[in-house]
Design an enzyme around this catalytic site. Sequence first.
Site, PDB file in Angstrom:
ATOM      1  N   CYS A  51       0.938  -1.221  -0.217  1.00 20.02           N
ATOM      2  CA  CYS A  51      -0.092  -0.145   0.026  1.00 20.02           C
ATOM      3  C   CYS A  51       0.919   1.228  -0.015  1.00 20.02           C
ATOM      4  O   CYS A  51       0.308   2.373  -0.039  1.00 20.02           O
ATOM      5  CB  CYS A  51      -1.043  -0.135   1.057  1.00 20.02           C
ATOM      6  SG  CYS A  51      -0.139  -0.599   2.711  1.00 20.02           S
TER       7      CYS A  51
ATOM      8  N   CYS B  38      -1.332  -3.424   8.965  1.00 19.87           N
ATOM      9  CA  CYS B  38      -0.989  -1.963   9.532  1.00 19.87           C
ATOM     10  C   CYS B  38      -0.469  -2.285  10.794  1.00 19.87           C
ATOM     11  O   CYS B  38       0.562  -1.512  11.361  1.00 19.87           O
ATOM     12  CB  CYS B  38      -2.303  -1.172   9.703  1.00 19.87           C
ATOM     13  SG  CYS B  38      -3.011  -0.565   8.041  1.00 19.87           S
TER      14      CYS B  38
END
Lengths: 174, 127
Positions: free
Chosen positions: B37, B106
């Site tokens: 990402c 994350c």
Amino acid sequence: MNYFQLFHLPAQFELDLTELGTRYLELQRQFHPDKYAAGSERDKLMAVQQAANINDAYHSLKQPLLRAEHLLALRGLKISNEQRSFMEPAFLMQQMELRELLAEISDAADPDALIDEADQQIQQQKKALLRQLQSALDANTPEHDHQAADIIRKLKFFFKLQQELELLEQQTQD
Amino acid sequence: MAYSNKVIDHYENPRNVGSFAKDDPSVATGMVGAPACGDVMKLQLKINDQGIIEDAKFKTYGCGSAIASSSLVTEWVKGKSIDEAALIKNTDIAQELALPPVKIHCSILAEDAIKAAIADYKQRHGN
């Protein structure tokens, strides 16, 4: 599935996009589900499946990073969908600086100058990395393949930066 | 996809954003990134002579979950020894923030940032 084989192309990174487009149209015609409308259920199903494979293959081969990932996967090194963190301090520090440069754009007195500066840096680095990727993949040894995988990871950051920059460019024009 | 209230809270009021001077010998810096990402995370720990983390700061470019994960981590590590901080697991972060499966990476990034900062500290202090 080997997308290069499906398109009768050599399994290498360098690719003639015009040739890819031509092969794509030929294959689409050849396996168009309408041509199998009168065939057995099995033939119809196969045609639909093959048409889907052809589309997937075309989209993967067309994009350099997906093409490189496919090539590595065929050589037994699968890196798509990996969730491993990338840890190379110098590279990440540079990414951070580019992100900071991008963050300045929306408040800048002359955003176009900053956009140009960021764009130049991104394009230059991308080009250099794509050249490195090409030679690593051409070398075709396990060691070079691991290098290629790392270059792909780096390139992904640059493609993301480019996307962000394009968004900013649109916003400043509005 | 809806963010949890805790993610939104950290995203809207991030704790400890910023940087310490990199050349300060008591500061350890951890840099990590997620190629998928394009997220980049910097975590800095201010560590005293007893090996206790006195302060922490972060800078993250990424989605709300990445920002929330790093913000949370700066709160958690303060007052801990580096050995205790090294025990923080991504699953603890994901659970605290109620991260959905697609955002687990994350929390992995935030755990790896702690590890990278501690590795930086140990490398610079010769153990």
